[in-house]
Design a protein around this motif. Structure first.
Motif, PDB file in Angstrom:
ATOM      1  N   THR A   4      13.509  -0.384  -4.458  1.00 38.54           N
ATOM      2  CA  THR A   4      12.179  -1.229  -3.930  1.00 38.54           C
ATOM      3  C   THR A   4      11.856  -2.930  -4.639  1.00 38.54           C
ATOM      4  OG1 THR A   4      11.586   0.984  -3.172  1.00 38.54           O
ATOM      5  CG2 THR A   4      10.493  -1.094  -2.206  1.00 38.54           C
ATOM      6  N   GLN A   6       9.876  -5.995  -2.560  1.00 36.86           N
ATOM      7  CA  GLN A   6       9.773  -6.787  -1.075  1.00 36.86           C
ATOM      8  C   GLN A   6       8.872  -7.797  -0.812  1.00 36.86           C
ATOM      9  OE1 GLN A   6       6.340  -3.914   0.224  1.00 36.86           O
ATOM     10  NE2 GLN A   6       5.166  -4.104  -1.980  1.00 36.86           N
ATOM     11  N   THR A   7       8.632  -8.755  -0.232  1.00 39.14           N
ATOM     12  CA  THR A   7       7.673 -10.154  -0.064  1.00 39.14           C
ATOM     13  C   THR A   7       6.976 -10.258   1.125  1.00 39.14           C
ATOM     14  OG1 THR A   7       7.784 -12.337  -0.725  1.00 39.14           O
ATOM     15  CG2 THR A   7       9.887 -11.089   1.037  1.00 39.14           C
ATOM     16  N   GLU A  91      12.341  -2.584   6.077  1.00 34.06           N
ATOM     17  CA  GLU A  91      11.783  -3.060   7.135  1.00 34.06           C
ATOM     18  C   GLU A  91      10.903  -3.830   7.302  1.00 34.06           C
ATOM     19  OE1 GLU A  91       9.596   1.434   5.432  1.00 34.06           O
ATOM     20  OE2 GLU A  91      10.645   0.382   3.562  1.00 34.06           O
ATOM     21  N   LYS A 100       5.361  -8.106   6.338  1.00 32.72           N
ATOM     22  CA  LYS A 100       5.810  -7.846   4.443  1.00 32.72           C
ATOM     23  C   LYS A 100       7.108  -7.041   4.783  1.00 32.72           C
ATOM     24  CE  LYS A 100       3.007  -4.933   2.352  1.00 32.72           C
ATOM     25  NZ  LYS A 100       2.553  -3.690   2.230  1.00 32.72           N
ATOM     26  N   VAL A 101       8.025  -7.752   4.214  1.00 36.55           N
ATOM     27  CA  VAL A 101       9.943  -7.272   4.344  1.00 36.55           C
ATOM     28  C   VAL A 101       9.551  -6.496   3.086  1.00 36.55           C
ATOM     29  CG1 VAL A 101      11.784  -8.192   4.579  1.00 36.55           C
ATOM     30  CG2 VAL A 101      10.559  -9.460   5.716  1.00 36.55           C
ATOM     31  N   ARG A 102       9.977  -5.145   3.526  1.00 33.19           N
ATOM     32  CA  ARG A 102      10.291  -4.163   2.227  1.00 33.19           C
ATOM     33  C   ARG A 102      12.410  -3.450   2.508  1.00 33.19           C
ATOM     34  NH1 ARG A 102       7.031   0.230   2.697  1.00 33.19           N
ATOM     35  NH2 ARG A 102       5.246  -0.960   1.860  1.00 33.19           N
ATOM     36  N   THR A 104      14.373  -1.128   0.201  1.00 29.92           N
ATOM     37  CA  THR A 104      14.515  -0.227  -0.832  1.00 29.92           C
ATOM     38  C   THR A 104      16.354   0.228  -0.505  1.00 29.92           C
ATOM     39  OG1 THR A 104      12.856   0.778  -0.329  1.00 29.92           O
ATOM     40  CG2 THR A 104      14.610   1.839  -0.841  1.00 29.92           C
ATOM     41  N   GLN A 121      14.951  -9.522  -5.253  1.00 27.80           N
ATOM     42  CA  GLN A 121      14.019 -10.344  -5.196  1.00 27.80           C
ATOM     43  C   GLN A 121      14.063 -11.663  -4.813  1.00 27.80           C
ATOM     44  OE1 GLN A 121      10.576  -8.635  -4.685  1.00 27.80           O
ATOM     45  NE2 GLN A 121      10.416 -10.170  -4.291  1.00 27.80           N
TER      46      GLN A 121
END
Length: 144
Positions: A4, A6-7, A91, A100-102, A104, A121
Motif C-alpha cells: 500500500t 498513498q499521498t 481509493e 488522499k489517494v491510496r 493497494t 510511490q
C-alpha cells in the motif's frame, strides 16, 4: 502480499479523479523517473473496460504495456482492476487538505517489495504534482 502506498493531493476530488482517469493526463504523470515516459494511454472507464499505458525508457532501451481490466468503479471514490495476474485498488478519500489517494496492489516476485514501493510511490507523487500544477493554473473561482 499486498503493498500500500498513498499521498495527499491538494485539489478538488473531481479534478483528482479526472486526472487519474484521463488518458491525456496519464501521459503527463505516469512515470517513476525522468528517464521514463508514457507514450500512449487508453481508458475505457467502466466495469469490464480495458486500460493500457505504454511505458518506455526515453533512450528506447526498454518498454512495456501496463494494461488490465476494471473490476469495480465508484466515481470519485474507488477504482479496482486486474492487471497481468494481479489486482489493485485505488481509493480516493476527501479530507480537509484535499484528497488522499491510496493504492493497494498485489506484489510481484521479480522485484523486491522496496523497489515496487519506491516505483509506485514515485508515480503517485508525480501524479500529485501534476494535479496541483493543473489546479494552480485554474482561476480559484472556477474551482468552486
Amino acid at each position: 502480499m499486498n503493498i500500500t502506498i498513498q499521498t495527499i493531493v491538494h485539489g478538488p476530488i473531481d479534478l483528482v479523479w479526472r486526472a487519474y482517469t484521463s488518458p491525456e493526463d496519464i501521459i503527463q504523470w505516469n512515470a517513476a523517473s525522468d528517464d521514463w515516459h508514457t507514450t500512449s494511454s487508453s481508458v475505457e472507464l467502466r466495469v469490464g473496460g480495458a486500460f493500457s499505458s505504454r511505458m518506455e525508457a526515453k533512450d528506447g532501451s526498454f518498454g512495456f504495456d501496463f494494461a488490465g481490466t476494471y473490476t469495480k468503479i465508484i466515481q470519485n471514490e474507488l477504482i479496482e482492476y486486474d492487471f497481468f495476474d494481479r489486482s489493485a485498488s485505488v481509493e480516493f478519500m476527501q479530507i480537509k487538505e484535499g484528497v488522499k489517494v491510496r493504492i493497494t496492489f498485489v506484489a510481484e516476485t521479480e522485484h523486491s517489495v522496496a523497489e515496487q514501493e519506491e516505483g509506485w510511490q514515485a508515480i503517485l507523487d508525480k501524479f500529485a504534482r501534476h494535479v496541483e500544477a493543473i489546479k494552480a493554473s485554474i482561476p480559484s473561482q472556477a474551482l468552486s
